[in-house]
Design a protein around this motif. Structure first.
Motif, PDB file in Angstrom:
ATOM      1  N   ARG A  79      25.754  43.517 135.948  1.00  0.00           N
ATOM      2  CA  ARG A  79      24.997  44.015 134.790  1.00  0.00           C
ATOM      3  C   ARG A  79      25.835  43.969 133.518  1.00  0.00           C
ATOM      4  O   ARG A  79      25.352  43.585 132.460  1.00  0.00           O
ATOM      5  N   TRP A  80      27.114  44.345 133.618  1.00  0.00           N
ATOM      6  CA  TRP A  80      27.987  44.333 132.448  1.00  0.00           C
ATOM      7  C   TRP A  80      28.175  42.907 131.943  1.00  0.00           C
ATOM      8  O   TRP A  80      28.118  42.662 130.732  1.00  0.00           O
ATOM      9  N   LEU A  81      28.406  41.957 132.848  1.00  0.00           N
ATOM     10  CA  LEU A  81      28.579  40.563 132.425  1.00  0.00           C
ATOM     11  C   LEU A  81      27.307  40.007 131.796  1.00  0.00           C
ATOM     12  O   LEU A  81      27.373  39.265 130.811  1.00  0.00           O
ATOM     13  N   GLN A  82      26.150  40.355 132.339  1.00  0.00           N
ATOM     14  CA  GLN A  82      24.897  39.895 131.745  1.00  0.00           C
ATOM     15  C   GLN A  82      24.726  40.452 130.336  1.00  0.00           C
ATOM     16  O   GLN A  82      24.323  39.730 129.419  1.00  0.00           O
ATOM     17  N   GLU A  83      25.047  41.721 130.159  1.00  0.00           N
ATOM     18  CA  GLU A  83      24.937  42.335 128.829  1.00  0.00           C
ATOM     19  C   GLU A  83      25.940  41.696 127.867  1.00  0.00           C
ATOM     20  O   GLU A  83      25.619  41.423 126.705  1.00  0.00           O
ATOM     21  N   PHE A  84      27.150  41.453 128.346  1.00  0.00           N
ATOM     22  CA  PHE A  84      28.178  40.840 127.504  1.00  0.00           C
ATOM     23  C   PHE A  84      27.766  39.439 127.087  1.00  0.00           C
ATOM     24  O   PHE A  84      27.891  39.080 125.913  1.00  0.00           O
ATOM     25  N   THR A  85      27.267  38.638 128.031  1.00  0.00           N
ATOM     26  CA  THR A  85      26.863  37.275 127.680  1.00  0.00           C
ATOM     27  C   THR A  85      25.633  37.287 126.775  1.00  0.00           C
ATOM     28  O   THR A  85      25.494  36.427 125.918  1.00  0.00           O
ATOM     29  N   ARG A  86      24.732  38.253 126.978  1.00  0.00           N
ATOM     30  CA  ARG A  86      23.562  38.358 126.098  1.00  0.00           C
ATOM     31  C   ARG A  86      24.014  38.661 124.669  1.00  0.00           C
ATOM     32  O   ARG A  86      23.541  38.053 123.707  1.00  0.00           O
ATOM     33  N   HIS A  87      24.976  39.569 124.523  1.00  0.00           N
ATOM     34  CA  HIS A  87      25.515  39.903 123.204  1.00  0.00           C
ATOM     35  C   HIS A  87      26.200  38.678 122.593  1.00  0.00           C
ATOM     36  O   HIS A  87      26.013  38.371 121.412  1.00  0.00           O
ATOM     37  N   HIS A  88      26.991  37.976 123.396  1.00  0.00           N
ATOM     38  CA  HIS A  88      27.686  36.777 122.912  1.00  0.00           C
ATOM     39  C   HIS A  88      26.676  35.710 122.495  1.00  0.00           C
ATOM     40  O   HIS A  88      26.847  35.055 121.460  1.00  0.00           O
ATOM     41  N   SER A  89      25.631  35.526 123.283  1.00  0.00           N
ATOM     42  CA  SER A  89      24.611  34.523 122.968  1.00  0.00           C
ATOM     43  C   SER A  89      23.891  34.869 121.671  1.00  0.00           C
ATOM     44  O   SER A  89      23.648  33.995 120.831  1.00  0.00           O
ATOM     45  N   THR A  90      23.560  36.137 121.492  1.00  0.00           N
ATOM     46  CA  THR A  90      22.887  36.575 120.264  1.00  0.00           C
ATOM     47  C   THR A  90      23.780  36.345 119.048  1.00  0.00           C
ATOM     48  O   THR A  90      23.327  35.841 118.015  1.00  0.00           O
ATOM     49  N   MET A  91      25.053  36.714 119.186  1.00  0.00           N
ATOM     50  CA  MET A  91      26.004  36.523 118.085  1.00  0.00           C
ATOM     51  C   MET A  91      26.165  35.037 117.769  1.00  0.00           C
ATOM     52  O   MET A  91      26.221  34.645 116.595  1.00  0.00           O
ATOM     53  N   SER A  92      26.193  34.207 118.780  1.00  0.00           N
ATOM     54  CA  SER A  92      26.316  32.765 118.578  1.00  0.00           C
ATOM     55  C   SER A  92      25.096  32.215 117.844  1.00  0.00           C
ATOM     56  O   SER A  92      25.227  31.376 116.946  1.00  0.00           O
ATOM     57  N   ASP A  93      23.915  32.682 118.205  1.00  0.00           N
ATOM     58  CA  ASP A  93      22.691  32.236 117.522  1.00  0.00           C
ATOM     59  C   ASP A  93      22.700  32.633 116.050  1.00  0.00           C
ATOM     60  O   ASP A  93      22.327  31.839 115.174  1.00  0.00           O
ATOM     61  N   VAL A  94      23.136  33.847 115.746  1.00  0.00           N
ATOM     62  CA  VAL A  94      23.186  34.310 114.362  1.00  0.00           C
ATOM     63  C   VAL A  94      24.177  33.466 113.558  1.00  0.00           C
ATOM     64  O   VAL A  94      23.886  33.027 112.433  1.00  0.00           O
ATOM     65  N   LEU A  95      25.346  33.228 114.124  1.00  0.00           N
ATOM     66  CA  LEU A  95      26.354  32.424 113.408  1.00  0.00           C
ATOM     67  C   LEU A  95      25.878  30.988 113.215  1.00  0.00           C
ATOM     68  O   LEU A  95      26.132  30.377 112.167  1.00  0.00           O
ATOM     69  N   ARG A  96      25.190  30.432 114.208  1.00  0.00           N
ATOM     70  CA  ARG A  96      24.663  29.077 114.083  1.00  0.00           C
ATOM     71  C   ARG A  96      23.631  29.016 112.954  1.00  0.00           C
ATOM     72  O   ARG A  96      23.623  28.079 112.140  1.00  0.00           O
ATOM     73  N   ALA A  97      22.764  30.024 112.854  1.00  0.00           N
ATOM     74  CA  ALA A  97      21.754  30.058 111.798  1.00  0.00           C
ATOM     75  C   ALA A  97      22.418  30.202 110.426  1.00  0.00           C
ATOM     76  O   ALA A  97      22.012  29.533 109.465  1.00  0.00           O
ATOM     77  N   GLU A  98      23.447  31.054 110.327  1.00  0.00           N
ATOM     78  CA  GLU A  98      24.157  31.200 109.045  1.00  0.00           C
ATOM     79  C   GLU A  98      24.823  29.892 108.633  1.00  0.00           C
ATOM     80  O   GLU A  98      24.801  29.516 107.459  1.00  0.00           O
ATOM     81  N   ARG A  99      25.431  29.199 109.588  1.00  0.00           N
ATOM     82  CA  ARG A  99      26.073  27.914 109.271  1.00  0.00           C
ATOM     83  C   ARG A  99      25.044  26.905 108.776  1.00  0.00           C
ATOM     84  O   ARG A  99      25.291  26.170 107.815  1.00  0.00           O
ATOM     85  N   TYR A 100      23.866  26.896 109.406  1.00  0.00           N
ATOM     86  CA  TYR A 100      22.813  25.978 108.983  1.00  0.00           C
ATOM     87  C   TYR A 100      22.368  26.295 107.557  1.00  0.00           C
ATOM     88  O   TYR A 100      22.211  25.389 106.726  1.00  0.00           O
ATOM     89  N   VAL A 101      22.175  27.588 107.258  1.00  0.00           N
ATOM     90  CA  VAL A 101      21.726  27.985 105.920  1.00  0.00           C
ATOM     91  C   VAL A 101      22.779  27.605 104.879  1.00  0.00           C
ATOM     92  O   VAL A 101      22.460  27.067 103.807  1.00  0.00           O
ATOM     93  N   LEU A 102      24.040  27.870 105.162  1.00  0.00           N
ATOM     94  CA  LEU A 102      25.108  27.520 104.214  1.00  0.00           C
ATOM     95  C   LEU A 102      25.209  26.012 104.014  1.00  0.00           C
ATOM     96  O   LEU A 102      25.420  25.539 102.886  1.00  0.00           O
TER      97      LEU A 102
END
Length: 121
Positions: A79-102
């Protein structure tokens, strides 16, 4: 889950112990000629087998408890690893979107013209 297995096992042992004490008290109250006479249990092959059986049961109970504890630890870690990877995946998506906008903002700005710069010649 592991706690329940441990508590259930302890309760079972306590219940058995209370039942054995009740049997011994009941056996001591039988009319055998007086309360001062106590019957010494002779340790025979039946008690040796019962002792081994009890020890085997305790070992199996301990192994079962450790198995349940291991399963609970693995479930918690999963459960902890799933939550950690979900958080990492969400953060990666946000950073990818910011890079695209910039990148889009940089492409929309026209490149500087060299002839518009003042020349000091």
């Amino acid at each position: 889950m592991a706690y329940q297995a441990w508590v259930t096992n302890a309760q079972t042992v306590l219940r058995r112990q209370q039942q054995e004490q009740a049997r011994q008290e009941h056996a001591g109250q039988l009319p055998t000629g007086g309360p001062s006479q106590e019957v010494e249990p002779a340790e025979g092959p039946e008690e040796a087998v019962a002792g081994r059986s009890h020890m085997v049961q305790r070992v199996l109970s301990t192994a079962q408890f450790l198995w349940v504890l291991g399963q609970a630890l693995v479930d918690g870690l999963t459960r902890w690893l799933q939550e950690f990877t979900r958080h990492h995946s969400t953060m990666s998506d946000v950073l990818r979107a910011e890079r695209y906008v910039l990148t889009q903002e940089l492409l929309q700005v026209s490149p500087p013209r060299h002839h518009a710069l003042p020349c000091s010649a």
